[in-house]
Scaffold this motif. Structure first.
Motif, PDB file in Angstrom:
ATOM      1  N   MET A  56     -52.764 -12.953  38.140  1.00 47.78           N
ATOM      2  CA  MET A  56     -53.180 -14.020  37.230  1.00 47.78           C
ATOM      3  C   MET A  56     -51.982 -14.911  36.942  1.00 47.78           C
ATOM      4  SD  MET A  56     -54.742 -13.641  33.458  1.00 47.78           S
ATOM      5  CE  MET A  56     -56.141 -12.815  34.163  1.00 47.78           C
ATOM      6  N   THR A  57     -52.208 -16.207  36.928  1.00 48.51           N
ATOM      7  CA  THR A  57     -51.123 -17.096  36.587  1.00 48.51           C
ATOM      8  C   THR A  57     -50.766 -16.932  35.135  1.00 48.51           C
ATOM      9  OG1 THR A  57     -52.754 -18.794  36.268  1.00 48.51           O
ATOM     10  CG2 THR A  57     -51.556 -18.833  38.334  1.00 48.51           C
ATOM     11  N   SER A  58     -49.544 -17.346  34.793  1.00 47.99           N
ATOM     12  CA  SER A  58     -49.025 -17.047  33.467  1.00 47.99           C
ATOM     13  C   SER A  58     -49.009 -18.281  32.590  1.00 47.99           C
ATOM     14  CB  SER A  58     -47.609 -16.491  33.619  1.00 47.99           C
ATOM     15  OG  SER A  58     -47.001 -16.415  32.378  1.00 47.99           O
ATOM     16  N   THR A  59     -48.826 -18.051  31.325  1.00 48.05           N
ATOM     17  CA  THR A  59     -48.719 -19.154  30.384  1.00 48.05           C
ATOM     18  C   THR A  59     -47.290 -19.460  30.008  1.00 48.05           C
ATOM     19  OG1 THR A  59     -48.885 -17.673  28.505  1.00 48.05           O
ATOM     20  CG2 THR A  59     -50.927 -18.554  29.366  1.00 48.05           C
ATOM     21  N   HIS A  60     -46.366 -18.541  30.215  1.00 43.95           N
ATOM     22  CA  HIS A  60     -45.005 -18.737  29.717  1.00 43.95           C
ATOM     23  C   HIS A  60     -44.096 -19.298  30.789  1.00 43.95           C
ATOM     24  CE1 HIS A  60     -46.205 -16.793  26.098  1.00 43.95           C
ATOM     25  NE2 HIS A  60     -44.983 -16.690  25.642  1.00 43.95           N
ATOM     26  N   THR A  61     -44.223 -20.595  31.020  1.00 41.13           N
ATOM     27  CA  THR A  61     -43.294 -21.315  31.855  1.00 41.13           C
ATOM     28  C   THR A  61     -42.453 -22.177  30.941  1.00 41.13           C
ATOM     29  OG1 THR A  61     -45.057 -22.902  32.181  1.00 41.13           O
ATOM     30  CG2 THR A  61     -44.702 -21.315  33.937  1.00 41.13           C
ATOM     31  N   PRO A  62     -41.337 -22.748  31.450  1.00 37.60           N
ATOM     32  CA  PRO A  62     -40.485 -23.524  30.558  1.00 37.60           C
ATOM     33  C   PRO A  62     -41.256 -24.612  29.832  1.00 37.60           C
ATOM     34  CG  PRO A  62     -39.415 -23.137  32.663  1.00 37.60           C
ATOM     35  CD  PRO A  62     -40.800 -22.628  32.794  1.00 37.60           C
ATOM     36  N   GLY A  63     -41.098 -24.657  28.555  1.00 37.61           N
ATOM     37  CA  GLY A  63     -41.784 -25.667  27.753  1.00 37.61           C
ATOM     38  C   GLY A  63     -43.258 -25.406  27.580  1.00 37.61           C
ATOM     39  N   ASN A  64     -43.672 -24.208  27.877  1.00 35.94           N
ATOM     40  CA  ASN A  64     -45.097 -23.895  27.863  1.00 35.94           C
ATOM     41  C   ASN A  64     -45.393 -22.890  26.752  1.00 35.94           C
ATOM     42  OD1 ASN A  64     -47.739 -23.462  28.448  1.00 35.94           O
ATOM     43  ND2 ASN A  64     -47.372 -22.419  30.408  1.00 35.94           N
ATOM     44  N   ALA A  65     -45.067 -23.238  25.547  1.00 36.76           N
ATOM     45  CA  ALA A  65     -45.271 -22.320  24.421  1.00 36.76           C
ATOM     46  C   ALA A  65     -46.675 -22.477  23.884  1.00 36.76           C
ATOM     47  CB  ALA A  65     -44.261 -22.629  23.324  1.00 36.76           C
ATOM     48  N   PRO A  66     -47.364 -21.370  23.631  1.00 41.88           N
ATOM     49  CA  PRO A  66     -48.710 -21.464  23.091  1.00 41.88           C
ATOM     50  C   PRO A  66     -48.694 -21.980  21.666  1.00 41.88           C
ATOM     51  CG  PRO A  66     -47.979 -19.184  23.099  1.00 41.88           C
ATOM     52  CD  PRO A  66     -46.897 -19.982  23.750  1.00 41.88           C
ATOM     53  N   VAL A  67     -49.831 -22.534  21.260  1.00 46.12           N
ATOM     54  CA  VAL A  67     -49.929 -22.945  19.868  1.00 46.12           C
ATOM     55  C   VAL A  67     -49.837 -21.714  18.992  1.00 46.12           C
ATOM     56  CG1 VAL A  67     -51.359 -24.932  20.418  1.00 46.12           C
ATOM     57  CG2 VAL A  67     -52.454 -22.764  19.926  1.00 46.12           C
ATOM     58  N   GLN A  68     -49.401 -21.898  17.758  1.00 49.86           N
ATOM     59  CA  GLN A  68     -49.241 -20.752  16.870  1.00 49.86           C
ATOM     60  C   GLN A  68     -50.605 -20.228  16.441  1.00 49.86           C
ATOM     61  OE1 GLN A  68     -46.472 -19.088  16.028  1.00 49.86           O
ATOM     62  NE2 GLN A  68     -45.473 -20.390  17.546  1.00 49.86           N
ATOM     63  N   PRO A  69     -50.948 -18.981  16.814  1.00 51.28           N
ATOM     64  CA  PRO A  69     -52.237 -18.431  16.419  1.00 51.28           C
ATOM     65  C   PRO A  69     -52.251 -18.050  14.952  1.00 51.28           C
ATOM     66  CG  PRO A  69     -50.984 -16.835  17.709  1.00 51.28           C
ATOM     67  CD  PRO A  69     -50.172 -18.086  17.659  1.00 51.28           C
ATOM     68  N   VAL A  70     -53.450 -18.028  14.416  1.00 50.03           N
ATOM     69  CA  VAL A  70     -53.625 -17.663  13.010  1.00 50.03           C
ATOM     70  C   VAL A  70     -54.116 -16.228  12.941  1.00 50.03           C
ATOM     71  CG1 VAL A  70     -54.798 -18.217  10.858  1.00 50.03           C
ATOM     72  CG2 VAL A  70     -54.183 -20.052  12.457  1.00 50.03           C
ATOM     73  N   ALA A  71     -53.311 -15.335  12.351  1.00 52.50           N
ATOM     74  CA  ALA A  71     -53.622 -13.904  12.355  1.00 52.50           C
ATOM     75  C   ALA A  71     -54.890 -13.587  11.577  1.00 52.50           C
ATOM     76  CB  ALA A  71     -52.443 -13.112  11.785  1.00 52.50           C
ATOM     77  N   GLY A  72     -55.228 -14.378  10.572  1.00 49.65           N
ATOM     78  CA  GLY A  72     -56.368 -14.040   9.741  1.00 49.65           C
ATOM     79  C   GLY A  72     -57.700 -14.566  10.242  1.00 49.65           C
ATOM     80  N   ASP A  73     -57.703 -15.307  11.339  1.00 47.79           N
ATOM     81  CA  ASP A  73     -58.928 -15.918  11.842  1.00 47.79           C
ATOM     82  C   ASP A  73     -59.751 -14.879  12.606  1.00 47.79           C
ATOM     83  OD1 ASP A  73     -60.920 -17.466  12.776  1.00 47.79           O
ATOM     84  OD2 ASP A  73     -59.652 -18.875  13.890  1.00 47.79           O
ATOM     85  N   ARG A  74     -60.893 -14.518  12.051  1.00 48.83           N
ATOM     86  CA  ARG A  74     -61.727 -13.494  12.701  1.00 48.83           C
ATOM     87  C   ARG A  74     -62.339 -13.986  14.012  1.00 48.83           C
ATOM     88  NH1 ARG A  74     -65.150 -10.861   7.646  1.00 48.83           N
ATOM     89  NH2 ARG A  74     -63.351 -10.064   6.479  1.00 48.83           N
ATOM     90  N   ARG A  75     -62.438 -15.288  14.166  1.00 48.91           N
ATOM     91  CA  ARG A  75     -63.045 -15.843  15.375  1.00 48.91           C
ATOM     92  C   ARG A  75     -62.291 -15.421  16.633  1.00 48.91           C
ATOM     93  NH1 ARG A  75     -65.885 -20.865  14.687  1.00 48.91           N
ATOM     94  NH2 ARG A  75     -64.726 -21.713  16.450  1.00 48.91           N
ATOM     95  N   ARG A  76     -60.998 -15.094  16.461  1.00 46.91           N
ATOM     96  CA  ARG A  76     -60.204 -14.769  17.644  1.00 46.91           C
ATOM     97  C   ARG A  76     -60.718 -13.507  18.334  1.00 46.91           C
ATOM     98  NH1 ARG A  76     -57.704 -12.520  13.374  1.00 46.91           N
ATOM     99  NH2 ARG A  76     -56.289 -10.729  13.627  1.00 46.91           N
ATOM    100  N   TRP A  77     -61.320 -12.583  17.579  1.00 48.89           N
ATOM    101  CA  TRP A  77     -61.851 -11.362  18.189  1.00 48.89           C
ATOM    102  C   TRP A  77     -63.118 -11.646  18.988  1.00 48.89           C
ATOM    103  CZ3 TRP A  77     -58.525  -7.662  18.557  1.00 48.89           C
ATOM    104  CH2 TRP A  77     -57.509  -7.547  17.591  1.00 48.89           C
ATOM    105  N   PHE A  78     -63.902 -12.615  18.541  1.00 45.20           N
ATOM    106  CA  PHE A  78     -65.043 -13.051  19.357  1.00 45.20           C
ATOM    107  C   PHE A  78     -64.546 -13.705  20.648  1.00 45.20           C
ATOM    108  CE2 PHE A  78     -67.014 -12.959  15.102  1.00 45.20           C
ATOM    109  CZ  PHE A  78     -68.148 -12.202  15.381  1.00 45.20           C
ATOM    110  N   ALA A  79     -63.510 -14.526  20.496  1.00 45.83           N
ATOM    111  CA  ALA A  79     -62.919 -15.170  21.680  1.00 45.83           C
ATOM    112  C   ALA A  79     -62.403 -14.125  22.662  1.00 45.83           C
ATOM    113  CB  ALA A  79     -61.782 -16.112  21.255  1.00 45.83           C
ATOM    114  N   LEU A  80     -61.753 -13.076  22.121  1.00 41.69           N
ATOM    115  CA  LEU A  80     -61.237 -12.002  22.980  1.00 41.69           C
ATOM    116  C   LEU A  80     -62.374 -11.320  23.731  1.00 41.69           C
ATOM    117  CD1 LEU A  80     -58.936 -10.160  23.931  1.00 41.69           C
ATOM    118  CD2 LEU A  80     -59.380  -8.731  21.916  1.00 41.69           C
ATOM    119  N   ALA A  81     -63.458 -11.012  23.044  1.00 38.81           N
ATOM    120  CA  ALA A  81     -64.597 -10.355  23.693  1.00 38.81           C
ATOM    121  C   ALA A  81     -65.151 -11.217  24.822  1.00 38.81           C
ATOM    122  CB  ALA A  81     -65.687 -10.063  22.666  1.00 38.81           C
TER     123      ALA A  81
END
Length: 505
Positions: free
Chosen positions: A1-26
Motif C-alpha cells: 500500500m502506498t504511504s501517506t508520510h512523504t516529505p511535506g505530507n503531514a495528515p490533518v490533526q485528527p480529533v480524538a473525541g470524534d466518534r465518527r472516526r470509528w465508523f470511518a475505520l469500519a
C-alpha cells in the motif's frame, strides 16, 4: 500500500473525541477486507469458471494475473491521486469502481469479458486500497494508531482464512443456479453500503505538498510488464512464436528506458514513480528482489494448487477450501510469533529459516503427492501445508521491517509503496509462468483417464520450481541486515512503524 508520510505530507490533526472516526475505520477496514478476500476467493472458483465458461488455460491465468498486473501498475499513482485530490474522494471513486467491476465480473457472458472486468477491478483496487491507511493517519491521533494497526493485522489474517472458504461455499452452494458468479456479486451490497456510509462518515484530507503524478512512468511499467507477461501466458497456446521471445527481450529495453526517464524526472521535479536512490541502500535493493521473487513463487503455487485439487484429484471446491485452512492458520500464527519473539532475538536468520522451512514443506508435498498418487487425502496434505505455512509466516511479517530498516526516513513512504507494487508484479509474473511450469508439461487434449495423472505430474513439476525459487530467496536474504534497526527515537520511530504497518496491509 502506498504511504501517506512523504516529505511535506503531514495528515490533518485528527480529533480524538470524534466518534465518527470509528465508523470511518469500519468502512475503510471493510474495503480492505473486500480487496483481500477478492484476491483469494477467485482461485478456488477457477475450476468452476473453466468448466462452465469453457475458458482456455491462458484465460484462466489472465483472470488472476490481470487483476495483479492492473493493481501493481496503479498502486503508487492511486496513492498520489488521493494526496492531490482528496483521499475520501478517491477512496469513494475506487469503491464505486470496484463495485461496478465486480458486477461486470459476475455478469460476464464469456471469458473475455471476465478478463477485461478483472483488469478494471484491479485498477479500481489501486485507487481504493492506498487510501485506507492514509485515511487512518488523517483520522486517528498517534496514540490510537497502535490499536488500529492491531485491528488491521486481525483483518489481514481473517481475509487469508475466510477468502478460500467463502469462495468454496459460494461456489458449492450454486446460489440461484449462478455457479461461480456470487463470488463477485457478493461485493455489490458491501460496496454500495461503503459508498453511502463513507460519504457520510469519512473526513476529507489532502497532502499539503503532494508529489506530482508520473503517468509516463506508469505507462512504461505497464508496457514492460505486458511485454513480459503476455508472451509467457499466451506462448504455449500459440506454439511459442518468435514475436513472443522478441517481446520478452524488449521488456528489458523498456525497463532501461524507464530507469533513464525516472532519473530525469527525479532531477526535474523530484516526483518520480520509482525513487531510484532507494536502490543504493543494499538492504532495500535486496529486499525488493526478495519481494519480487517471493511473489513469483506464491503466484505459481496458489493457482496450480487449486487446479491440482479440483481438476486433478476431482475434489469439490468446499473440500479444497477446507484443505487450505491448516495452511492459513499456520501462516497467521507463525507471522505473529516471528515478529514478537523470534526476530528481536535472531534477526535475519528467522527469514532465512522461513525460506528453508517453506522449501522443506514444498519438497514434502512433492513426496506425498508421488507416494499417495490420486488417492491422497486432505489429512495427508495437512503436514506439508502446515510446514509451508510456518515457513511463509516467518517471512511475510518481518520482511517489510528488514527492507525498510535502513531506508532514510524521508523516503520511507516511497519505499513502502514500491514494496507493495513489486509484490503484485511478482505475483503477475508467477501467474504468467504457470503456462511454462504447469500447463507446459501436459498435452492440450487429455483423455479423461489421463487428466488426474497429468495434473499430478504437472503439480509436482511446478512445486519443484517453487522449491528452487525459495532457494534463491534464501541466498538473496544474505544481503538483508542481520538485525532490523533498533532504538529509533521519538517521531522517527512512530513514522517508521507506521510505514511498516502500511506496507504490510
Amino acid at each position: 500500500m502506498t504511504s501517506t508520510h512523504t516529505p511535506g505530507n503531514a495528515p490533518v490533526q485528527p480529533v480524538a473525541g470524534d466518534r465518527r472516526r470509528w465508523f470511518a475505520l469500519a468502512i475503510v477496514m471493510t474495503a480492505a477486507f473486500m480487496d483481500l478476500v477478492d484476491v483469494t476467493i477467485v482461485n478456488i472458483a477457477i475450476p468452476s469458471i473453466r468448466e462452465n465458461e469453457g475458458a482456455t488455460y491462458s484465460q484462466i491465468q489472465w483472470i488472476t494475473a490481470g487483476y495483479a498486473l492492473a493493481f501493481a501498475a496503479g498502486l503508487i499513482t492511486g496513492g498520489r491521486l488521493g494526496d492531490i485530490h482528496g483521499r475520501k474522494r478517491v477512496f469513494l471513486i475506487g469503491v464505486g469502481g470496484f463495485t461496478l467491476a465486480s458486477a461486470l465480473c459476475g455478469l460476464a457472458v464469456n471469458p473475455e469479458m471476465l478478463v477485461a472486468s478483472r483488469l478494471l477491478q484491479g485498477a479500481m483496487a489501486a485507487l481504493m486500497v492506498p487510501q485506507v491507511l492514509s485515511i487512518v493517519h488523517a483520522t486517528f491521533p498517534a496514540h490510537e494508531r497502535g490499536k488500529v494497526f492491531g485491528l488491521f493485522g486481525a483483518i489481514v489474517g481473517l481475509g487469508a482464512v475466510s477468502g478460500p472458504l467463502l469462495g468454496a461455499l459460494l461456489t458449492e452452494w450454486n446460489l440461484f443456479g449462478l455457479e461461480w458468479r456470487p463470488i463477485f456479486l457478493i461485493n455489490l451490497p458491501v460496496g454500495v453500503a461503503g459508498l453511502i456510509l463513507g460519504s457520510r462518515f469519512i473526513t476529507e484530507s489532502r497532502a499539503p505538498r503532494a508529489l506530482k503524478l508520473d503517468l509516463v512512468g506508469v505507462a512504461l511499467v505497464t508496457l514492460g510488464l505486458l511485454m513480459l507477461v503476455y508472451p509467457l501466458t499466451q506462448g504455449r497456446e500459440l506454439d511459442w512464436p518468435l514475436w513472443g521471445y522478441l517481446s520478452m527481450a524488449g521488456a528489458f529495453v523498456v525497463l532501461a528506458v524507464l530507469v533513464a526517464y525516472e532519473r530525469r524526472k527525479s532531477a526535474r521535479d523530484g516526483s518520480p514513480l520509482v525513487e531510484l536512490s532507494l536502490f543504493k541502500v543494499k538492504s532495500f535493493a535486496a529486499g525488493i528482489a526478495v519481494q519480487t521473487v517471493f511473489g513469483i513463487a506464491l503466484g505459481i503455487f496458489f493457482l496450480v494448487w487449486t487446479l491440482y485439487m479440483q481438476v486433478g484429484l476431482g475434489w469439490t471446491a468446499l473440500r479444497a477450501g477446507l484443505t487450505g485452512v491448516p495452511f492459513s492458520i499456520a501462516v497467521s500464527v507463525a507471522a505473529g510469533v516471528s515478529v514478537q519473539k523470534l526476530v528481536p532475538r535472531f534477526g535475519r536468520k528467522v527469514l532465512q529459516a522461513g525460506a528453508l522451512v517453506m522449501a522443506a514443506g514444498v519438497l514434502l508435498y512433492i513426496w506425498e503427492s508421488e507416494r499417495y498418487g490420486l488417492g491422497i487425502t486432505s489429512w495427508q496434505m495437512a503436514l506439508p501445508l502446515v510446514v509451508m505455512g510456518v515457513g511463509m509466516g516467518l517471512i511475510v511479517a518481518p520482511l517489510t521491517d528488514a527492507v525498510l530498516s535502513q531506508v532514510p526516513r524521508e523516503h520511507a513512504g516511497a519505499a513502502s509503496g514500491l514494496i507493495n507494487t513489486v509484490q503484485q508484479m511478482g505475483n503477475a509474473l508467477g501467474l504468467g509462468l504457470v503456462s511454462v511450469v504447469f500447463f507446459g508439461t501436459m498435452s492440450d487434449h487429455l483423455a479423461p483417464a489421463r487428466v488426474g495423472p497429468a495434473y499430478a505430474d504437472a503439480f509436482q513439476n511446478a512445486l519443484g520450481w517453487v522449491a528452487g525459487v525459495l532457494a534463491v530467496i534464501f541466498l538473496l536474504m544474505f544481503a538483508l541486515p542481520k538485525r532490523p534497526a533498533q532504538h529509533v527515537e521519538g517521531a522517527q520511530e512512530e513514522e517508521l512503524t507506521e510505514e511498516k504497518e502500511s506496507a504490510l496491509v
